[in-house]
Design a protein around this motif. Sequence first.
Motif, short mmCIF file in Angstrom:
data_model
loop_
_atom_site.label_atom_id
_atom_site.label_comp_id
_atom_site.label_asym_id
_atom_site.label_seq_id
_atom_site.Cartn_x
_atom_site.Cartn_y
_atom_site.Cartn_z
N SER A 307 -23.29 -53.73 41.49
CA SER A 307 -22.75 -52.69 41.99
C SER A 307 -23.02 -51.48 41.39
O SER A 307 -22.94 -51.16 40.11
CB SER A 307 -21.22 -52.86 42.34
OG SER A 307 -20.61 -52.96 41.07
N SER A 308 -23.13 -50.30 42.05
CA SER A 308 -23.21 -48.95 41.63
C SER A 308 -21.96 -48.17 42.03
O SER A 308 -21.09 -48.89 42.52
CB SER A 308 -24.52 -48.21 42.39
OG SER A 308 -24.21 -48.09 43.54
N PHE A 309 -21.75 -46.90 41.55
CA PHE A 309 -20.57 -46.29 41.85
C PHE A 309 -20.50 -46.04 43.40
O PHE A 309 -19.16 -46.52 43.98
CB PHE A 309 -20.64 -44.67 41.50
CG PHE A 309 -19.39 -43.89 41.69
CD1 PHE A 309 -18.36 -43.86 40.96
CD2 PHE A 309 -19.41 -43.08 42.79
CE1 PHE A 309 -17.31 -43.25 41.06
CE2 PHE A 309 -18.45 -42.27 42.89
CZ PHE A 309 -17.12 -42.41 42.38
N GLU A 310 -21.42 -45.99 44.21
CA GLU A 310 -21.25 -45.90 45.42
C GLU A 310 -20.86 -46.94 46.40
O GLU A 310 -19.84 -46.86 47.06
CB GLU A 310 -22.50 -45.44 46.38
CG GLU A 310 -23.06 -43.98 45.68
CD GLU A 310 -23.53 -43.62 44.47
OE1 GLU A 310 -23.37 -42.40 43.78
OE2 GLU A 310 -23.97 -44.94 43.99
N ASN A 311 -21.10 -48.36 45.77
CA ASN A 311 -20.74 -49.48 46.58
C ASN A 311 -19.59 -50.21 45.79
O ASN A 311 -19.32 -51.45 46.11
CB ASN A 311 -21.95 -50.28 46.82
CG ASN A 311 -22.82 -50.70 45.67
OD1 ASN A 311 -22.13 -50.60 44.58
ND2 ASN A 311 -24.03 -51.08 45.96
N CYS A 351 -17.03 -51.19 35.56
CA CYS A 351 -16.65 -49.67 35.71
C CYS A 351 -16.50 -48.83 34.50
O CYS A 351 -17.17 -47.69 34.52
CB CYS A 351 -15.24 -49.65 36.36
SG CYS A 351 -15.08 -50.20 38.10
N SER A 358 -22.79 -42.98 33.12
CA SER A 358 -22.41 -41.56 33.68
C SER A 358 -22.82 -40.47 32.92
O SER A 358 -23.27 -39.44 33.14
CB SER A 358 -21.21 -41.78 34.88
OG SER A 358 -21.22 -40.28 35.19
N HIS A 420 -14.20 -44.18 38.28
CA HIS A 420 -14.68 -45.28 38.46
C HIS A 420 -13.86 -46.45 39.01
O HIS A 420 -14.06 -46.99 40.13
CB HIS A 420 -15.63 -45.70 37.56
CG HIS A 420 -16.88 -44.94 37.34
ND1 HIS A 420 -16.94 -43.66 36.83
CD2 HIS A 420 -18.13 -45.46 37.71
CE1 HIS A 420 -18.19 -43.49 36.86
NE2 HIS A 420 -19.08 -44.31 37.40
N GLN A 423 -12.31 -45.52 42.46
CA GLN A 423 -13.42 -45.77 43.33
C GLN A 423 -13.51 -47.19 43.71
O GLN A 423 -13.97 -47.86 44.82
CB GLN A 423 -14.95 -45.46 42.83
CG GLN A 423 -16.05 -45.82 43.72
CD GLN A 423 -16.18 -44.79 45.00
OE1 GLN A 423 -15.42 -44.05 45.24
NE2 GLN A 423 -17.26 -45.06 45.85
#
Length: 641
Positions: A307-311, A351, A358, A420, A423
Amino acid sequence: MLQTIKDRELYERIHNNPLFVSTTEEEFDELLMACKLKFYEKVEKSNYFKTPQEGLLLVLQGSAEVLIEGQDGSSVMLEMIQEDEIIGFSNFAYYLGEMARPLDKHHIDMEVAENSICLQVPYEVIKSRMDDQKVRDFVLRKMSLRLSNVYTSLGEQVRLADEYGESEPYVRRVQDFMSSPVITIHAEATTKEIAELMISRSVSSIIITDKAGKLLGIVTEKDLVDRVIAGGGSPTLLLAKDIMTKKPHTVKVTDYYYEALTKFYKHGIKHLPVVKAGKPVGIVTFATLITKRDRNSMNILKTIEESSFENLPVVKAAIYDVLSNLIQDEISTIHTLEIITKFYDRLAKHCVMLAVQSLEAKGHVTPVRFAWYQMGSGARGEQFMLTDQDHFLVYEDVPATQAREVEEYFKLLGNEIVIHLEQAGYTRCLGFMMASESQWRGSMTEWKERLHQWAMESTPEQILLGYNFLSFRFLYGESTVNDRFVDMVNNQLQKSATFIYYMAQQERDKPIPHLQQNFLTIFRGRSKADIIDIKKHALFPLHHCLQILGVGNGIINATPLEIISALQKKKKITKDFADEVRHAYEISLSIRISMSWEKHLRNEKISTEIDLRKLRRWELNELRTTLDTVRALQAHLLSKL
């Protein structure tokens, strides 16, 4: 009068058992004369259940398995009996005249796992002791716990029968899917011999045994790569004993599928030797278990790692799907939390890793080694649904000339971690107990001064911070930093007797309510409803008492169950009381989880308040017993002041 039991220590041990503890020595001797000592050798089988008049069997030393034999000669283990536990509860319905003895229709055996000494307590003795209310309560409690385990097993059996199809209707245990016979080699074998054996047998691990066939260790492909190839060692000079993982985590042939799976998640390993009586009889790999599971559920691990930050939000839904299945399958609360906690741990660590990456992408490189910790329910292993954030950062000391630069980096990292986690579904802590806040991050020295300040002030606010802090658990960063931090915290706490005393005093001022009393005098603002908060009046007092008792005995950085086990091991609480506290803890968690999950499904606001009028009688009794146990734990703590 020791004609039956000549060993005084054994005599006292039997007399202190709840079956006999309330008797005088004269009464006990008379009862003991009717009992018999039984000596069993390892792997010996005994058809102990031949007649119900044989009564109960109290295991004094060793352990035994109770087996039921099928028509094809195969055996299935019903239960594992350890020291101070009792065999024969299944006969109680017969003793009470309620029914014919059901075990007459089945072939039941007892197989001794290690040399054992047992006391056979005949029916006549049991009957005379059941007049004692304390004995009846003890027997009822033990039978209830045994029944709870049976229901858990049956629930898992039904679930797995559905999952694997009607062709495999029996409960899935490790013996059903392990690789056997196990491939072994001696400790003096060279790593070259191990590698050749792996290639010839197409396996990824080799078990190391001694001359008697006992398990010594395990060597995996990763060990060969890390400790021989990357380490620059000689394959002909390095021996198995030099590179093996000593005393590896193991499973028994009779362990359930989900118990083995939990060990893989808990310890982050990929191979589990299967042992029986200390000898390896097979091996289970993580890959094998994954292929046996529903891929839609188990792919969550891949979802987290990729998983990336977006998903990140996708992960929460995937974990909730697994949680829903575990709750529907009625897997025990403790096992459910063990499995789910490992998913949440992976998510939280992922995270933090993304937060570090990041900052690196923005040109900010980690200046010194650090450790990141969770607090609250996540640290205690109780987080079944994503809650608010509770965490802090610790980093190495640096010269004064670098302090400002280092602090600036960890300020940025604390903020990135919060972003994170948010999110991923963790809400921000309303009390600001997060690494983004200056008081929840700092160097080793700053944390030492912070703990000293809390201890010196000992205000209610500082005590509250102390409670939240004491549940800390290391999740990400350098283990060497964590080791030094834990040592520092332990040393500081040992010097803070006054702070610990005030924490205990605060518990005295928060008595556990009795269900019989009028709740209108306790909960102002309520109407006629009898309300109790399972979190406020059971879980929190239990946590706090265990934390304080743990600190007083040098036990920190541990979950509630780990503290209970450690206190029992140190003989600060008895085995029976430890069992009662564990039971109260599980009941409290079970109530909290079921209530919160039902409200979640109805899209209602999560609450831990219980309307007593809506409880069934047995539920009310369970709750009353739980509160009684928490109250007893509180009294035990206060007695130590």
